[in-house]
Design a protein around this motif. Structure first.
Motif: not given
Length: 261
Positions: A127-128, A130, A170, A172-173, A175-176, A182-183
């Motif tokens: 998750e951290s 980039s 990031t 998360r971004e 993935v979106e 996945k994260t």
């Protein structure tokens, strides 16, 4: 095999783990590390006991791209030659490897490091982590197939913006926007990667290889051409021992025991 302390390699339960190992410079590539990675990928391709590959980085970063100190030294190759000799073979080896390759992005992936990850079959990240298309920050163009894969993953407009601005994305971004799969949280990242790799290693390896080969061709073909290739590969898949095992397991209502044959 090209021996190097800049790459660590292990093989356990069908999963080959290749770790970029220059943590003090965020796993940036020098020539020795690039050539060693090429050789390890060839070894994975030729070793039938390898059923899946994990590519990751040691320490805080996945890969910061090219070691600029080496690339700008008095005896350095031209940037174009570094690309041709070091990065292009890596990307082709990743795409031609008839086994699933998981990029386990444990930290920042910048420049060629980002595009190295995107060339893999499945990309997961902490998750951290980039991703940065850092080339424009030093006056270069995205290499390592970045201009090939990124537009196909996120669309032309977004790829253009990310490459021209060099903005950080990031995990998360990523993935979106469909850049990665996945994260996982920091505390469970290693376990989640291992579970995914073991799952891939226990799948029908030849069937996955045929799927990968079809995906490699999909943007080159018309619908009609792709349907023909699907039929041809399906014929090959239908002749594997894993297909027979899969059908028998389904009928017997048990878990299949695929062997990769």
């Amino acid at each position: 095999m090209t021996e190097s302390t800049y790459i660590t390699y292990s093989l356990e339960n069908g999963v080959a783990t290749i770790t970029l190992n220059r943590p003090t410079v965020y796993n940036s590539f020098n020539r020795e590390m690039a050539l060693a990675l090429q050789q390890h990928l060839r070894t994975c391709a030729n070793n039938d006991t390898v059923r899946a590959v994990v590519l990751t980085g040691e320490g805080k970063a996945f890969c910061a791209g090219q070691d600029l100190a080496e690339a700008t030294g008095p005896e350095s190759l031209e940037i174009s030659e570094i690309v041709v000799q070091q990065y292009n073979p890596i990307i082709l080896l990743l795409r031609q490897l008839n086994k699933p390759v998981i990029a386990a992005v444990n930290g920042v992936a910048a420049g060629a490091g980002a595009n190295l990850a995107l060339a893999c079959d499945i990309v997961v990240a902490k998750e951290s982590a980039s991703f940065i298309q850092a080339f424009s920050k030093i006056g270069l163009i995205p290499d390592s197939a970045g201009t090939f894969f990124l537009p196909r993953l996120v669309g032309m407009q977004r790829a253009s913006a990310l490459m021209m601005t060099g903005d950080k994305v990031t995990a998360r971004e990523a993935v979106e926007m469909g850049m990665i799969y996945k994260t996982f949280p920091e505390e469970s990242f290693a376990a989640e990667v291992q579970a995914l790799a073991q799952k891939m290693a226990q799948m029908p390896t030849k069937g996955l290889a045929y799927t990968k080969q079809l995906l490699n061709k999909t943007f080159q073909h018309s619908l009609e051409e792709q349907l023909k290739h699907e039929a041809a590969y399906q014929q090959q898949a239908g002749q594997t021992l894993d297909f027979k095992e899969g059908v028998e397991a389904f009928i017997q209502k048990r878990q299949p025991n695929f062997t990769g044959q």
